[in-house]
Structure formats: structure tokens, C-alpha cells
Design an enzyme around this catalytic site. Sequence first.
Site, short mmCIF file in Angstrom:
data_model
loop_
_atom_site.label_atom_id
_atom_site.label_comp_id
_atom_site.label_asym_id
_atom_site.label_seq_id
_atom_site.Cartn_x
_atom_site.Cartn_y
_atom_site.Cartn_z
N GLY A 90 0.86 2.53 -10.06
CA GLY A 90 1.31 3.83 -9.56
C GLY A 90 0.55 4.98 -10.21
O GLY A 90 0.20 5.96 -9.55
N ASP A 91 0.27 4.86 -11.51
CA ASP A 91 -0.49 5.91 -12.20
C ASP A 91 -1.92 5.98 -11.67
O ASP A 91 -2.49 7.07 -11.53
CB ASP A 91 -0.49 5.65 -13.72
CG ASP A 91 0.93 5.56 -14.28
OD1 ASP A 91 1.83 6.22 -13.73
OD2 ASP A 91 1.13 4.84 -15.27
N GLY A 135 0.80 -1.22 0.00
CA GLY A 135 0.00 0.00 0.00
C GLY A 135 0.83 1.27 0.00
O GLY A 135 1.88 1.32 -0.66
#
Lengths: 307, 307
Positions: free
Chosen positions: B249-250, B223
Site C-alpha cells: 500500500g505504501d 489491484g
Amino acid sequence: MILTVTLNTALDVTYRVPRLLPHASHRVADVSERPGGKGINVARVLAALGHEATATGFTGGPVGAVVGELLACSPGVVDALVPCAGTTRRTVAVVDEASGDTTQFNEPGPLITAAEWARFLERYEELLAAGTRAVALCGSLPPGVPVGAYAVLVRAARAAGVPVLLDTSGEALRRGVAARPEIIKPNAAELAELTGSREPLPATRDARRRGAHAVVTSLGPDGLLAATPEGTWRAAPPRALAGNPTGAGDSAVAGLLSALAEGLDWPERLARAVALSAATVAAPAAGEFDPRTYEEVRGSVKVTRAD
Amino acid sequence: MILTVTLNTALDVTYRVPRLLPHASHRVADVSERPGGKGINVARVLAALGHEATATGFTGGPVGAVVGELLACSPGVVDALVPCAGTTRRTVAVVDEASGDTTQFNEPGPLITAAEWARFLERYEELLAAGTRAVALCGSLPPGVPVGAYAVLVRAARAAGVPVLLDTSGEALRRGVAARPEIIKPNAAELAELTGSREPLPATRDARRRGAHAVVTSLGPDGLLAATPEGTWRAAPPRALAGNPTGAGDSAVAGLLSALAEGLDWPERLARAVALSAATVAAPAAGEFDPRTYEEVRGSVKVTRAD
């Protein structure tokens, strides 16, 4: 004019990486692109030899547009490509600079419709009738083109009185040979697949019996083995040359076809093909040939009877 | 409207092969293409969440034209890309179907001239003034763009009163942080490169001292860890999800930015970002998110104080 057919043209993309690491991410500092597919390569070598070369086949989509632009910058090659709705394929060659080895990824190519294939046949017959002295049929078939395509193209060339060289593999070669092309130019693996034999001399003769007037088998660094109506020859370079064999087979096709168009005899055709192959292996860029090596080697190729 | 900046946009090409064999030739049966670069991915996720998303950056050449065409088919993403003379880069991802692993090749991108960079800055300032509620600055810099580019873009956003999230690495991140962006979102490796420390909690706090108002560190399947002006939190998915982490991540950036634009507090921002990341890992196609997993996970993300 010599016509080359590349049904599955390509944009050849080369990535140079310091080292290929599977499952890692690579920053590619050096990217190069050129129009590709075997017949396009043959046309480029023919043009460099001073022959008028016309390239036909299919081209489509944004990648096809790039192929067209780059072809317009290739001196001496006339673009007679036929548009298709699908997108021309890319090939990606990843060169590992540590080992010099190449890992290759080839896209399948556009799906050709029956109407596009019919349009191509029309264009091909027009070109055959427009002063074509010899034709090379090269490479794989894109999806949708019938597997017997090369047999159709060989018969059309023969009907027009134009000698035809076929350079393909697998089922496309098997079907094409039966239509009796002037020359086929398999490598050892393609010949073994066609004939079931791994013995070059008997397999080359067997391939002739399947329909080709002449069979020129490429033996890699050992040169060529040719079974022809005028006899059987081996042609070998004077010494082993280090370098990149990419495109050496296409240069051999250009050598055979240009010499045939000039009316040279078999030993001369083979000497030229071997010298061009060697000069391609020795060239710094993959698929080009080094003119100095060509001039140096072509006088000293050893052509010997193998009857 | 939320603005995403992708200075080095890409055409993401994916090849699926049965097995990647170094130094062999591969026939690629399955080719897919989509517009790429981190900010483009963020814009797509924002649009899927119902936000108006505008994508800017550079685009050029025939590959850039394909990116533009594909972007026109991405519902909800407005194309505000600025043309450049060079050609947009490709990235090639080779997926080995036997192992599921991906081998990635990233081209460097077009060389951006000083005049092009100046034109981009003009366009960026216009967009900031045209109702932009938040901006994401994403990914690597193409050749020719000054290494301090993100610092310039952060300062322009702050001058326009627009909160800015910076998601990059290396020297571009180091320089950008010093201009005091609202949020940075490094992964563990990027954070270690910035701070010299591999201990997530002290390193995340250290990164805040370097200038970012808030630092949200991605810990992969564990997380997020966030150091903010309102406190420090850990946010973890309820369970580990199997799948492809590409684009996770995006999606986290899109989650943080959309929640910020909606005025949500830090625990809610983090819960959304973690749920979107998990839903991206669980999606069948790389870089997309699975809406059912998103709905299922977002109510059960564990957000705990780490002060």
C-alpha cells in the site's frame, strides 16, 4: 560488596495485550522496560535486601545506553558494566491478559570480540580485588564469548578467595561446574541436562560430584533441594503461592548469596532463598518481590534434612 | 520535492523464528531493524524512483535516535523530523518461517504535547512553502495529537496550492476527507469503515462525495479501483504475484504521488501504482520493491474504464 556478572545483559521489554492471536496485528497499549539479564535482577534484589551490589558484564549500542540509564535509577546497584561495540539485546515478553501466560522473544546479544573479552577479564579481576565478598555468575553467554568463560571466571574468583555462585545452563554450566564453584543453582530441567537424570535427589548429588561444592536445585513451587558439604536439605514454602514465577530463580540466587555473605548457615540460607522466591511469585510486577510476603514467609519455611 | 508526513514514526523490528509457539520462549537468531511508519516507507520508494523525498513527523528518545541514524543511511530521503520529548514507538513483527505468517505488535507511540504539535505545524508550513510539489499524509496519529489533525494538514496544503494524498483510517480518515484532499487511498476494510458499504464501486464513489477529489481503493491482489474527476478506472496486475504484501500500500501511494508530481494522467498513475505494489509483494525483503518486477509489470497493467 556483592558482585553480579551478566555477560549478556538485556533491555527487558514487556507488552501486555488483551489476547495473543498468532498471525494477527496487536495494538500494545501497555509497554514497560527495565534493565535485565539474570545478574542484573540478582543485583536489584540484593540492593533491596540492603547489600551493596555491583553489576558487571557487557553493555553496548543504543539499547545498552537505555539499560545504563535505567540502571542509574535502580537504587543501590553500582554500574560496573564494560562497554562493547555491538548492541545489547532486547527481550520481548508478550503477556496475554486473558490467560496470564507469557510468550517470550530473546535476541541473541552483541558479538563480543577477543579484545572486549580480555578487557572484561581485567575489569572483573579488579572488582574481585576491590572488596568483593561473593560473586554471582548468571545467565547465557553472548556470541563470541568462549564457551568455557564461566570456568575462567570461577577460577579467578577462587584464586581471589571469593566464593562464587554459578547460575547458567547447558555447556556453559557443564564447563563451569568443573572449575569447582561454591554453589550452582540449576532448575530441574538444567539439572537433568547436566546429569542425564530426572530424579532430583540423585541428580543433585551427581552434580556435586561433578565439581560444585554445593548444589541447590530449584523445584519450582515445591521449593529447593540442597546437597552441601554440611548435609542435604529440602526447603519448602509453607503454602503454594499464585502468581508469576518470572525472576523467582534470580531472587533465590540473591537469597543464597546474601546469606552466605552474612555468614549464615545452610538452613538459614535456604529459608531466605525460598521466602524471596515466594515473595517474587506473589509480587504484582514480574521479577520484583513483595516485602510483606517475604517477611511473612521467611519465618515459616520448612527446612528438613534429606540425608 | 515530495513531502511525506509520518506523525507516528517507528522503529520496525523484525524477528524471524523457526515457528511461533504461543506461551513458549523463543531464541531469535535473526533480528533486523529499519525506520518505519507508512510515510517513511513512501519516502524510501519515492527516493528509489529518483524523486527528492523529505520525511517529516515526530521523533524522540533513544528509539527515535536509532530511527534518525538509520534514515541517514537511506539514500535520497531528507530527514525533516521534528523532535518530541516522548520516545518513538517500536513495532515488532515476528515472522514464523514455517508458515511465512507474521504476528505484529505495535507500540502506541509518544505522547505529543500541544506545544510539540504547534511546533510541527510551523515546520510543516515551512516545508510546504519550500518547493513541495506534493504531500502524503500517512498512518496513525500518536497519542495527544488532535483527531482532526489531518483535516488541519490537508487545509494547510490546499492553502499552499500543494496537492495532498491522505492514507489513514478510522476517525482520522473521516475527519481528513471532509477537508477535501486531492486523493485518499483506503483499502477495502478502511473504505467499509468510512462508508458503511462493502461494495467496492458504490463505496468508492460514496467516499468521493464525502470530500476527496479522487478515491483510489486498494483491492489487494486484484489491484486498484479509482473514482476521479476524470472518470472511474480499474487497474489490475497482469498476473497474481506470490510474496509478502507488507508495504504494498505504501508503494502504491509512492506510485500515485510521483506520477501526479510528474503530471501523468490517471491511467498512467494507476499503472505505476499497481506495478510498484506488485514489485513490493514480489521483493524478498518486506516493504522493499523488486526493480526487475516493476519494469516487467508496469507495461502490462490492465487499466479499464469502470464508469
